[in-house]
Design an enzyme around this catalytic site. Structure first.
Site, PDB file in Angstrom:
ATOM      1  N   GLU A 145      34.396  32.434  53.462  1.00 26.96           N
ATOM      2  CA  GLU A 145      33.313  31.481  53.698  1.00 26.96           C
ATOM      3  C   GLU A 145      34.755  30.051  53.390  1.00 26.96           C
ATOM      4  O   GLU A 145      33.859  29.378  53.871  1.00 26.96           O
ATOM      5  CB  GLU A 145      32.605  31.839  52.320  1.00 26.96           C
ATOM      6  N   GLY A 171      34.451  35.256  49.360  1.00 29.74           N
ATOM      7  CA  GLY A 171      34.300  33.852  49.725  1.00 29.74           C
ATOM      8  C   GLY A 171      35.620  33.156  50.066  1.00 29.74           C
ATOM      9  O   GLY A 171      35.270  32.324  50.560  1.00 29.74           O
ATOM     10  N   GLU A 206      32.015  41.450  50.518  1.00 31.39           N
ATOM     11  CA  GLU A 206      31.253  41.462  49.230  1.00 31.39           C
ATOM     12  C   GLU A 206      30.053  42.765  49.839  1.00 31.39           C
ATOM     13  O   GLU A 206      29.786  43.542  48.771  1.00 31.39           O
ATOM     14  CB  GLU A 206      30.024  40.776  49.614  1.00 31.39           C
ATOM     15  N   ALA A 261      35.337  35.246  45.873  1.00 32.52           N
ATOM     16  CA  ALA A 261      34.718  35.028  44.344  1.00 32.52           C
ATOM     17  C   ALA A 261      35.234  35.769  42.941  1.00 32.52           C
ATOM     18  O   ALA A 261      35.740  36.553  43.012  1.00 32.52           O
ATOM     19  CB  ALA A 261      33.993  35.061  44.204  1.00 32.52           C
TER      20      ALA A 261
HETATM   21  N1  CAA Z   1      38.669  38.497  41.474  1.00 33.92           N
HETATM   22  C1  CAA Z   1      38.953  38.618  40.873  1.00 33.92           C
HETATM   23  N2  CAA Z   1      40.247  39.272  40.678  1.00 33.92           N
HETATM   24  C2  CAA Z   1      40.807  39.710  41.731  1.00 33.92           C
HETATM   25  C3  CAA Z   1      39.847  39.809  43.352  1.00 33.92           C
HETATM   26  C4  CAA Z   1      38.655  39.048  43.162  1.00 33.92           C
HETATM   27  N3  CAA Z   1      38.252  38.371  44.118  1.00 33.92           N
HETATM   28  N4  CAA Z   1      40.747  40.692  44.604  1.00 33.92           N
HETATM   29  C5  CAA Z   1      41.734  40.848  42.788  1.00 33.92           C
HETATM   30  N5  CAA Z   1      41.639  40.540  41.749  1.00 33.92           N
HETATM   31  C6  CAA Z   1      42.755  40.707  41.213  1.00 33.92           C
HETATM   32  C7  CAA Z   1      42.671  42.473  41.002  1.00 33.92           C
HETATM   33  O1  CAA Z   1      42.301  42.751  40.024  1.00 33.92           O
HETATM   34  C8  CAA Z   1      44.329  42.154  40.465  1.00 33.92           C
HETATM   35  O2  CAA Z   1      43.998  41.949  39.420  1.00 33.92           O
HETATM   36  P1  CAA Z   1      44.846  43.501  37.369  1.00 33.92           P
HETATM   37  O3  CAA Z   1      46.380  43.258  38.259  1.00 33.92           O
HETATM   38  O4  CAA Z   1      44.758  41.849  36.355  1.00 33.92           O
HETATM   39  O5  CAA Z   1      43.852  44.308  38.043  1.00 33.92           O
HETATM   40  C9  CAA Z   1      44.793  41.127  41.170  1.00 33.92           C
HETATM   41  O6  CAA Z   1      44.233  40.642  41.899  1.00 33.92           O
HETATM   42  C10 CAA Z   1      45.790  42.773  42.088  1.00 33.92           C
HETATM   43  O7  CAA Z   1      45.096  42.947  42.788  1.00 33.92           O
HETATM   44  P2  CAA Z   1      45.177  44.396  43.111  1.00 33.92           P
HETATM   45  O8  CAA Z   1      45.460  45.424  42.451  1.00 33.92           O
HETATM   46  O9  CAA Z   1      43.409  44.375  44.194  1.00 33.92           O
HETATM   47  O10 CAA Z   1      45.848  44.525  44.685  1.00 33.92           O
HETATM   48  P3  CAA Z   1      45.927  45.268  45.563  1.00 33.92           P
HETATM   49  O11 CAA Z   1      46.836  44.954  46.535  1.00 33.92           O
HETATM   50  O12 CAA Z   1      45.498  46.545  45.686  1.00 33.92           O
HETATM   51  O13 CAA Z   1      43.697  45.224  46.836  1.00 33.92           O
HETATM   52  C11 CAA Z   1      42.832  43.965  47.291  1.00 33.92           C
HETATM   53  C12 CAA Z   1      44.354  43.700  47.463  1.00 33.92           C
HETATM   54  C13 CAA Z   1      42.976  44.904  48.536  1.00 33.92           C
HETATM   55  C14 CAA Z   1      42.436  42.633  48.459  1.00 33.92           C
HETATM   56  C15 CAA Z   1      41.454  44.019  46.578  1.00 33.92           C
HETATM   57  O14 CAA Z   1      42.658  43.300  45.451  1.00 33.92           O
HETATM   58  C16 CAA Z   1      40.544  43.729  46.266  1.00 33.92           C
HETATM   59  O15 CAA Z   1      39.389  44.049  47.801  1.00 33.92           O
HETATM   60  N6  CAA Z   1      40.075  42.632  46.341  1.00 33.92           N
HETATM   61  C17 CAA Z   1      38.970  41.922  46.558  1.00 33.92           C
HETATM   62  C18 CAA Z   1      37.857  41.501  47.536  1.00 33.92           C
HETATM   63  C19 CAA Z   1      36.751  40.945  47.312  1.00 33.92           C
HETATM   64  O16 CAA Z   1      35.919  41.930  47.296  1.00 33.92           O
HETATM   65  N7  CAA Z   1      36.464  39.755  47.036  1.00 33.92           N
HETATM   66  C20 CAA Z   1      34.821  39.363  47.665  1.00 33.92           C
HETATM   67  C21 CAA Z   1      34.541  38.524  46.302  1.00 33.92           C
HETATM   68  S1  CAA Z   1      32.656  38.718  45.688  1.00 33.92           S
HETATM   69  C22 CAA Z   1      32.888  37.125  46.927  1.00 33.92           C
HETATM   70  O17 CAA Z   1      33.408  36.805  47.059  1.00 33.92           O
HETATM   71  C23 CAA Z   1      31.206  37.141  46.712  1.00 33.92           C
HETATM   72  C24 CAA Z   1      31.066  35.586  47.807  1.00 33.92           C
HETATM   73  O18 CAA Z   1      30.306  35.835  48.730  1.00 33.92           O
HETATM   74  C25 CAA Z   1      31.290  34.344  47.670  1.00 33.92           C
END
Ligand code: CAA
Length: 260
Positions: free
Chosen positions: A114, A111, A134, A66
């Site tokens: 999921e 998500g 999460e 998400a």
């Molecule tokens: N939402 C919005 N933007 C996201 C994103 C997300 N879930 N995941 C990555 N991005 C964006 C980053 O913010 C970044 O954008 P900017 O360049 O504008 O800053 C771009 O994508 C590239 O990401 P990273 O620079 O972070 O890339 P990385 O290679 O350093 O790391 C990663 C990759 C480990 C996947 C890291 O991006 C990360 O941890 N992302 C979040 C993953 C996460 O926690 N997902 C769960 C979301 S909550 C959810 O899904 C709730 C549910 O149950 C519905």
């Protein structure tokens, strides 16, 4: 509807939905979810579509989950809406009367995982990685992760993954049963296509009934599930496709199924 955040293509009886927001690692915004639902609706209604593939654009991600940036200042009511939105998408995939393959070409997190777990089969590129991450942002899985992951891997491993939020690689995910198979990156696209073609050649009604029985049977008593299977067996037995399959077997040729 004009697709802006999703690429929707149909060929060889396969509908492919590609999440196309690579700059945000294909994170699901409300708009992305709406476009995927629209594509699924088209795939459902198009008789020529026998199988759906869901994948992500770019080299890095299927989906990072998400949209975290949209969560800034989120209150309880908005969070409930977000949960409902994801549930709707996951149920649309799970209940689609055609097989859905999640082609995991990179990160499948939160998500993203999921949604993948709501598909029927998961095929992972060997460089893909997954997790219910999460907890690392102080949240819990809200699109069915606590439930579908537990059903796939059992309580112990589900707790390990949800409580630590750790990211595992594709091979470990395969060993746990989260993904069906792991494929070298250079063979990934072709392997997904071959699997989709294999399913597209099967009898559609038998696929539909098998999928529904496995999904529904897991949540009810064995006795009730066996009764459902018996009725489903009767429905499938009444199809022209069964007679075609039986004839083709006797004639030592490949069957041609019509979904009738
Ligand atoms: N939402 C919005 N933007 C996201 C994103 C997300 N879930 N995941 C990555 N991005 C964006 C980053 O913010 C970044 O954008 P900017 O360049 O504008 O800053 C771009 O994508 C590239 O990401 P990273 O620079 O972070 O890339 P990385 O290679 O350093 O790391 C990663 C990759 C480990 C996947 C890291 O991006 C990360 O941890 N992302 C979040 C993953 C996460 O926690 N997902 C769960 C979301 S909550 C959810 O899904 C709730 C549910 O149950 C519905």
């Amino acid at each position: 509807m004009e697709f802006k955040l999703v690429i929707y293509e149909k060929s060889e009886r396969i509908a492919t939905i590609t999440l196309n927001r690579p700059e945000a690692l294909n994170a699901f915004s409300k708009e992305v979810v709406e476009e995927v639902l629209h594509a699924l609706d088209d795939a459902k209604n198009d008789e020529n579509v026998r199988v759906v593939v869901l994948t992500g654009a770019g080299q890095k991600a299927f989906s990072a989950g998400a949209d975290i940036k949209a969560m800034i200042g989120m209150n309880a009511l908005k969070a409930r809406e977000l949960s409902l939105m994801g549930e709707k998408l996951c149920l649309a995939l799970e209940n689609l009367e055609k097989p859905v393959i999640a082609a995991l070409n990179g990160y499948a997190l939160g998500g993203g995982l999921e949604v993948a777990m709501s598909c029927d089969l998961r095929i992972a590129s060997e460089n893909s990685r997954m997790g219910q991450t999460e907890i690392n942002i102080g949240l819990i899985p809200g699109w069915g992760g606590t439930q579908r992951l537990t059903r796939l891997v059992g309580r112990g491993k589900a707790k390990e993954l949800v409580l630590t939020g750790k990211i595992i690689d594709a091979k470990v995910a395969e060993q746990l049963g989260i993904v069906n198979m792991t494929v070298p990156a250079d063979k990934f696209t072709e392997t997904v296509r071959q699997l989709a073609l294999e399913l597209a050649a099967k009898a559609p009604v038998a696929l539909r009934v098998s999928k529904a029985l496995i999904n529904k049977g897991a949540d009810i008593s064995l006795d009730s599930a066996l009764a459902l299977e018996r009725e489903g067996f009767g429905v499938v037995a009444s199809t022209e496709d069964l007679q075609e399959g039986v004839r083709a077997f006797s004639e030592k040729r490949k069957p041609v199924f019509k979904g009738k």
